[in-house]
Design a protein around this motif. Sequence first.
Motif, mmCIF file in Angstrom:
data_model
loop_
_atom_site.group_PDB
_atom_site.id
_atom_site.type_symbol
_atom_site.label_atom_id
_atom_site.label_comp_id
_atom_site.label_asym_id
_atom_site.label_seq_id
_atom_site.Cartn_x
_atom_site.Cartn_y
_atom_site.Cartn_z
ATOM 1 N N GLY A 83 0.767 -1.210 0.200
ATOM 2 C CA GLY A 83 -0.053 -0.076 0.019
ATOM 3 C C GLY A 83 0.917 1.257 -0.033
ATOM 4 N N ALA A 84 0.328 2.286 -0.318
ATOM 5 C CA ALA A 84 1.052 3.544 -0.343
ATOM 6 C C ALA A 84 1.111 4.238 0.951
ATOM 7 N N VAL A 85 2.540 4.806 1.167
ATOM 8 C CA VAL A 85 2.811 5.686 2.474
ATOM 9 C C VAL A 85 2.016 6.884 2.172
ATOM 10 N N LEU A 86 0.958 7.470 3.241
ATOM 11 C CA LEU A 86 0.271 8.588 2.989
ATOM 12 C C LEU A 86 0.823 9.653 4.039
ATOM 13 N N ASP A 87 0.621 11.060 3.405
ATOM 14 C CA ASP A 87 1.083 12.134 4.335
ATOM 15 C C ASP A 87 -0.176 12.097 5.126
ATOM 16 N N PRO A 88 0.201 12.107 6.617
ATOM 17 C CA PRO A 88 -0.884 12.356 7.797
ATOM 18 C C PRO A 88 -1.683 13.767 7.559
ATOM 19 N N THR B 263 -11.886 -8.337 -7.854
ATOM 20 C CA THR B 263 -11.469 -7.257 -6.924
ATOM 21 C C THR B 263 -10.446 -6.497 -7.764
ATOM 22 N N LEU B 264 -10.340 -5.157 -7.232
ATOM 23 C CA LEU B 264 -9.564 -3.917 -7.790
ATOM 24 C C LEU B 264 -8.007 -4.573 -7.936
ATOM 25 N N GLY B 265 -7.707 -5.362 -6.938
ATOM 26 C CA GLY B 265 -6.416 -5.783 -7.032
ATOM 27 C C GLY B 265 -5.365 -5.138 -6.775
ATOM 28 N N SER B 266 -5.585 -3.932 -6.252
ATOM 29 C CA SER B 266 -4.898 -2.777 -5.606
ATOM 30 C C SER B 266 -5.311 -1.876 -4.414
ATOM 31 N N SER B 267 -4.366 -1.455 -3.697
ATOM 32 C CA SER B 267 -4.889 -0.572 -2.381
ATOM 33 C C SER B 267 -5.710 0.614 -3.121
ATOM 34 N N PHE C 22 -8.257 7.639 4.136
ATOM 35 C CA PHE C 22 -8.000 6.224 4.579
ATOM 36 C C PHE C 22 -7.927 5.494 3.629
ATOM 37 N N GLN C 23 -7.099 4.457 3.547
ATOM 38 C CA GLN C 23 -6.797 3.474 2.650
ATOM 39 C C GLN C 23 -7.086 2.176 2.817
ATOM 40 N N VAL C 24 -7.539 1.317 1.667
ATOM 41 C CA VAL C 24 -8.054 0.124 1.854
ATOM 42 C C VAL C 24 -7.017 -0.946 1.185
ATOM 43 N N SER C 25 -6.679 -1.940 1.677
ATOM 44 C CA SER C 25 -5.638 -2.812 0.889
ATOM 45 C C SER C 25 -5.919 -4.184 1.279
ATOM 46 N N GLU C 26 -5.595 -5.030 0.319
ATOM 47 C CA GLU C 26 -6.105 -6.452 0.240
ATOM 48 C C GLU C 26 -5.175 -7.510 0.793
ATOM 49 N N LEU C 27 -5.698 -8.514 1.470
ATOM 50 C CA LEU C 27 -4.770 -9.561 1.976
ATOM 51 C C LEU C 27 -5.150 -10.933 1.166
ATOM 52 N N ALA C 28 -4.318 -11.338 0.109
ATOM 53 C CA ALA C 28 -4.438 -12.308 -0.754
ATOM 54 C C ALA C 28 -5.675 -12.617 -1.220
ATOM 55 N N SER C 29 -6.204 -11.646 -2.079
ATOM 56 C CA SER C 29 -7.418 -11.821 -2.706
ATOM 57 C C SER C 29 -7.420 -12.864 -3.954
#
Length: 266
Positions: free
Chosen positions: A171-176, A196-200, A181-188
Amino acid sequence: MNSRSNLYFYYPKEKELEQKLEPLFDLAIENGFQIVEEDKDANIIISVGGDGAFLQAIRKTGFRQDCLYTGITRANETGLYCDFNLDNFDEMVQSMINEELEVRRFPLIDVLINNETLFHCLNEASIRSAIIKTIVMEVYIDDMHFETFRGDGLIVATPTGSTGYNKSLNGAVLDPKTPCFQVSELASLNSNRYRTLGSSFVLDKERKLTLEFVQDGNDYPIIGLDNEAYSIRNVKDLTVTLSEKMIKTVKLKNNSYWNRVKRTFL
């Protein structure tokens, strides 16, 4: 910082650590600060023990909005939330006295389970299968169906949490300072049936993320809230939004978030 003189220390009750902290308590008292026994009486809450202890301190003290948080690492620890080290605590005291600190605000996410129970997270919320089987969730963005996810789980991270579990999933590192907020997949699992989108992906502060659980045996998913795990019975849905609350922390003026990222990862 003169009006913020009551300090509460959150740390594991270990004899060796307590011995190390005693001279630091004395130093703080000598410089006009008061050590309090109850967190409710504190203006500044100080965790000792790295990012994990910092997250615990915030959760155990109720995500207070009327005080500042800061963290101290020990010799063998690093922390993106912590500006100070146990071996140079005197620098922290002098920085507080000389007002060399700045206040920064970190966004939280609100996690509502079954439209009943609300939790806050500073780092991330993770939803994982509790059995040896993939978990299926219907993913909605602002009540619009986005995808049907099947896999090991999903991670929803705050900007500061983007450097944790989220980063290990590419996933991307975001500036606070960016309210999102960010959504990331675990082994889709992607097939003709599940796609699924296949990326964050990153959602704006006004967005609402809803996950509806398909009841196919995963009735007790493991839900991680920062560094605590819960097994909640009969979870039907989970809604995530950016919270109106923020955690106020203190930092050295010359030590930005990106200074810490560079120091930690580069």
